[in-house]
Each structure stands twice: as C-alpha cells, then as structure tokens.
Design a protein around this motif. Structure first.
Motif, PDB file in Angstrom:
ATOM      1  N   SER A  72       0.809  -1.229   0.000  1.00  0.00           N
ATOM      2  CA  SER A  72       0.000   0.000   0.000  1.00  0.00           C
ATOM      3  C   SER A  72       0.835   1.269   0.000  1.00  0.00           C
ATOM      4  N   VAL A  73       2.056   1.209   0.546  1.00  0.00           N
ATOM      5  CA  VAL A  73       2.885   2.414   0.653  1.00  0.00           C
ATOM      6  C   VAL A  73       4.351   2.066   0.401  1.00  0.00           C
ATOM      7  N   VAL A  74       5.108   3.041  -0.077  1.00  0.00           N
ATOM      8  CA  VAL A  74       6.529   2.826  -0.361  1.00  0.00           C
ATOM      9  C   VAL A  74       7.293   2.463   0.909  1.00  0.00           C
ATOM     10  N   GLU A  75       6.787   2.913   2.057  1.00  0.00           N
ATOM     11  CA  GLU A  75       7.471   2.633   3.325  1.00  0.00           C
ATOM     12  C   GLU A  75       7.504   1.144   3.668  1.00  0.00           C
ATOM     13  N   SER A  76       6.644   0.340   3.031  1.00  0.00           N
ATOM     14  CA  SER A  76       6.639  -1.106   3.284  1.00  0.00           C
ATOM     15  C   SER A  76       7.785  -1.819   2.581  1.00  0.00           C
ATOM     16  N   LEU A  77       8.495  -1.110   1.722  1.00  0.00           N
ATOM     17  CA  LEU A  77       9.565  -1.718   0.933  1.00  0.00           C
ATOM     18  C   LEU A  77      10.588  -2.426   1.816  1.00  0.00           C
ATOM     19  N   ASP A  78      11.051  -1.751   2.853  1.00  0.00           N
ATOM     20  CA  ASP A  78      12.118  -2.317   3.675  1.00  0.00           C
ATOM     21  C   ASP A  78      11.644  -3.454   4.575  1.00  0.00           C
ATOM     22  N   ALA A  79      10.340  -3.569   4.789  1.00  0.00           N
ATOM     23  CA  ALA A  79       9.833  -4.678   5.594  1.00  0.00           C
ATOM     24  C   ALA A  79       9.883  -5.990   4.810  1.00  0.00           C
ATOM     25  N   LEU A  80       9.843  -5.895   3.470  1.00  0.00           N
ATOM     26  CA  LEU A  80       9.765  -7.087   2.639  1.00  0.00           C
ATOM     27  C   LEU A  80      11.041  -7.359   1.849  1.00  0.00           C
ATOM     28  N   ALA A  81      11.855  -6.325   1.639  1.00  0.00           N
ATOM     29  CA  ALA A  81      13.046  -6.463   0.805  1.00  0.00           C
ATOM     30  C   ALA A  81      14.274  -5.969   1.551  1.00  0.00           C
ATOM     31  N   THR A  82      15.447  -6.397   1.069  1.00  0.00           N
ATOM     32  CA  THR A  82      16.700  -6.004   1.706  1.00  0.00           C
ATOM     33  C   THR A  82      17.740  -5.668   0.645  1.00  0.00           C
ATOM     34  N   ASP A  83      18.804  -5.001   1.062  1.00  0.00           N
ATOM     35  CA  ASP A  83      19.894  -4.627   0.142  1.00  0.00           C
ATOM     36  C   ASP A  83      19.385  -3.838  -1.057  1.00  0.00           C
ATOM     37  N   ILE A  84      18.482  -2.898  -0.803  1.00  0.00           N
ATOM     38  CA  ILE A  84      17.940  -2.088  -1.893  1.00  0.00           C
ATOM     39  C   ILE A  84      18.930  -0.971  -2.212  1.00  0.00           C
ATOM     40  N   PRO A  85      19.447  -0.903  -3.447  1.00  0.00           N
ATOM     41  CA  PRO A  85      20.409   0.150  -3.780  1.00  0.00           C
ATOM     42  C   PRO A  85      19.748   1.521  -3.784  1.00  0.00           C
ATOM     43  N   ASP A  86      20.547   2.544  -3.524  1.00  0.00           N
ATOM     44  CA  ASP A  86      20.002   3.905  -3.467  1.00  0.00           C
ATOM     45  C   ASP A  86      19.326   4.296  -4.772  1.00  0.00           C
ATOM     46  N   ASN A  87      19.911   3.898  -5.918  1.00  0.00           N
ATOM     47  CA  ASN A  87      19.290   4.290  -7.188  1.00  0.00           C
ATOM     48  C   ASN A  87      17.960   3.564  -7.393  1.00  0.00           C
ATOM     49  N   GLY A  88      17.848   2.328  -6.868  1.00  0.00           N
ATOM     50  CA  GLY A  88      16.577   1.613  -6.946  1.00  0.00           C
ATOM     51  C   GLY A  88      15.524   2.240  -6.058  1.00  0.00           C
ATOM     52  N   ARG A  89      15.942   2.651  -4.875  1.00  0.00           N
ATOM     53  CA  ARG A  89      15.020   3.323  -3.953  1.00  0.00           C
ATOM     54  C   ARG A  89      14.510   4.625  -4.572  1.00  0.00           C
ATOM     55  N   LYS A  90      15.402   5.291  -5.301  1.00  0.00           N
ATOM     56  CA  LYS A  90      15.026   6.554  -5.947  1.00  0.00           C
ATOM     57  C   LYS A  90      13.917   6.326  -6.980  1.00  0.00           C
ATOM     58  N   LEU A  91      14.025   5.228  -7.726  1.00  0.00           N
ATOM     59  CA  LEU A  91      12.983   4.901  -8.699  1.00  0.00           C
ATOM     60  C   LEU A  91      11.647   4.645  -8.007  1.00  0.00           C
TER      61      LEU A  91
END
Length: 296
Positions: A72-91
């Motif tokens: 539902s929200v971008v903030e849930s990204l880190d609860a489900l995924a790990t090692d997210i690169p900064d450029n990927g987070r930016k997208l």
C-alpha cells in the motif's frame, strides 16, 4: 473455501461492503479480483502458501512463475526487501504509486512461499486509491494479472469473471482499467537497475530519474547481426517458423508479475503485474478460446 462468487461495486463512496467481503475472503485464504492502475489483478494473501498456490492453479501457471506482491505504501519496501540500492530506492520514490514493479532480494525472515523465487520478491504500489486502501487492511497481497495463462489480461471485471469463474470468491468492480498496459519491471538485485520488461513506463522515463538504468536494448545495439542470430533460443527459432496463428497469446502480468506479475520473471503480472508476472509461462501453450471476449 467459498461456495459461490460475489461481485461488489468498487467505485463511489459506499465501499464498506466491498472492503469487508474482500478482507474476509483474503483472511479465509480465498482469491479476490481487484482493479489496479494497469490491468485487473488476481489477489491472494502473500503469507498463505495454500492461497498463493490457489492463485497459480486458477491461472494455470506453475511455481516457476511466482506472482509479484502489491503493497500500500513505499514505506513497506524495507519490511519485505533487503539490500535495496540507493538508485533503486530513488525509482520507487519517484514512480510509486504507479506502474513500476521492482525485483529485490527478499527479507529472509519472511514466512511466505510465493513459488520458485530464488530469494527475490517483485514489489509494486498500485496507483489505485481504493485498492491501496484494501492493501492497508489486508497487508501485502500476491497479485498476478486476472486472466488464464496465455490469454489477455482482463481490463474489466466481467472479462475476469469469464476467465476465472468460481475459482474467485470476490470480484471487485472498479470499472474499466484505465492503464491497460502492464507495469514496467526493473531488477534491483544487481549493482545497476536493469529493465526486465518495458510496460507502461519507458526506459527514457526511468533514466530521467536514474541515468544509469540498463536495458536489453543497450546490449542488442552493440551486437552484430550474427551475434543476435546466435543468441536466439531453439524455442524462438521454432516460433519464427510457425504461422502466426499458432503462437499462444501473450500472457500479460498484473499489478501486478507485478501485476500486475516474476520472470524467473516472470522472474513474477500487473499488473501484474499485477499485475503483473515476470516471464512468459512455459505452460502457455493453450490457444485463446474464441468464446472469451478479448480485453480491448
């Protein structure tokens, strides 16, 4: 398991019955068809392995094509995924909510079974307010495009009903899907974001935010014609020799891989995705039934 499918209006202000029925169905391990900003999605509780298997069975898809997960929200990204690169987070921050599915390393602590994911998960936040509200009530949902494998993704609830029938407990009617194109899938598991499938977002749109985004077209442009010919698989060569009418219809993902949705990618639809799946199913040999109304 449900006994008969129900359809609910998912537009306007009187949405309480629709939310209640959908949440109850998800909690019971049943399937729900819902609208997204790309195509209609077939949803199951991402944390119930039997529900995810029910989703794959309804589509006629194997475990080698795990569905993407809608949040539902971008903030849930880190609860489900790990090692997210900064450029990927930016997208994600730029294009969510929207038709972007990202393949990430999954959190190893998560107790779920989406299929043969090789330790990854495809995630998307759909640009559909009512569906995001539903996601906030159910938690992450495994969502693939609402269609039988090998047939066009449904763009309205009636097409989804024709294809999926009683395998779905609740159909949410949000009108015609306005997007119609599956999400664009980007792999964030390497050093550089790599486009796996171009959908509603173009490579140029992605590069306007992250210039180093890589795409298959870059590699093809550097190859000689002989190298391109050598790269073709036996299946591709065989497909070129067949008359066009013998080719199976392309299975679009949902939200949701997504999409909706992974290529192995379909590592996962929507769209879906997801929406969205992520590679064309090896099992999509069945021809489209002429009695099924195509999604326009």
């Amino acid at each position: 398991m449900h006994s008969v499918s129900e359809r609910f209006d998912f537009t306007g202000d009187e949405l309480a019955p629709a939310y209640r029925a959908a949440v109850d169905a998800i909690e019971a391990g049943d399937l729900v068809v819902l609208p997204t900003d790309t195509v209609y999605g077939l949803a199951a509780d991402a944390f119930k392995a039997d529900a995810v298997q029910r989703l794959l069975d309804a589509k006629g898809r194997g475990r080698d094509m795990p569905p993407p997960v809608l949040i539902s929200v971008v903030e849930s990204l880190d609860a489900l995924a790990t090692d997210i690169p900064d450029n990927g987070r930016k997208l994600c921050e730029e294009f969510w909510p929207g038709p972007l599915t990202v393949i990430c390393h999954a959190q190893t602590s998560l107790m779920w079974d989406l299929g043969e994911t090789q330790g990854t998960v495809a995630l998307r936040v759909p640009d559909h307010e009512n569906t995001r509200e539903l996601l906030s009530r159910t938690g992450p949902l495994a969502v693939s495009s609402a269609n039988k494998s090998g047939q066009p993704a449904a763009l309205d609830v009636y097409d989804a009903e024709e294809q999926l029938g009683e395998s779905v407990a609740v159909y949410l009617d949000g009108g015609e899907a306005t997007g119609g194109q599956p999400s664009t899938i980007v792999d964030l598991t390497g050093d550089t974001p790599r486009v796996i499938r171009v959908g509603a977002l173009t490579v140029e749109q992605l590069r306007a935010v992250v210039p180093e985004v890589a795409a298959e077209s870059d590699e093809k442009a550097d190859e000689t014609p002989d190298e391109k010919a050598d790269e073709k698989s036996d299946d591709e060569k065989l497909a070129e020799e067949k008359p066009a009418e013998d080719k199976p219809a392309e299975d679009k993902p949902a939200e949701d891989k997504p999409a909706d949705e992974k290529p192995a990618e379909d590592k996962p639809a929507d769209a879906e995705p997801t929406e969205e799946s992520v590679v064309a199913s090896k099992e999509d040999e069945a021809k489209t039934d002429p009695d099924v109304r195509p999604a326009d």
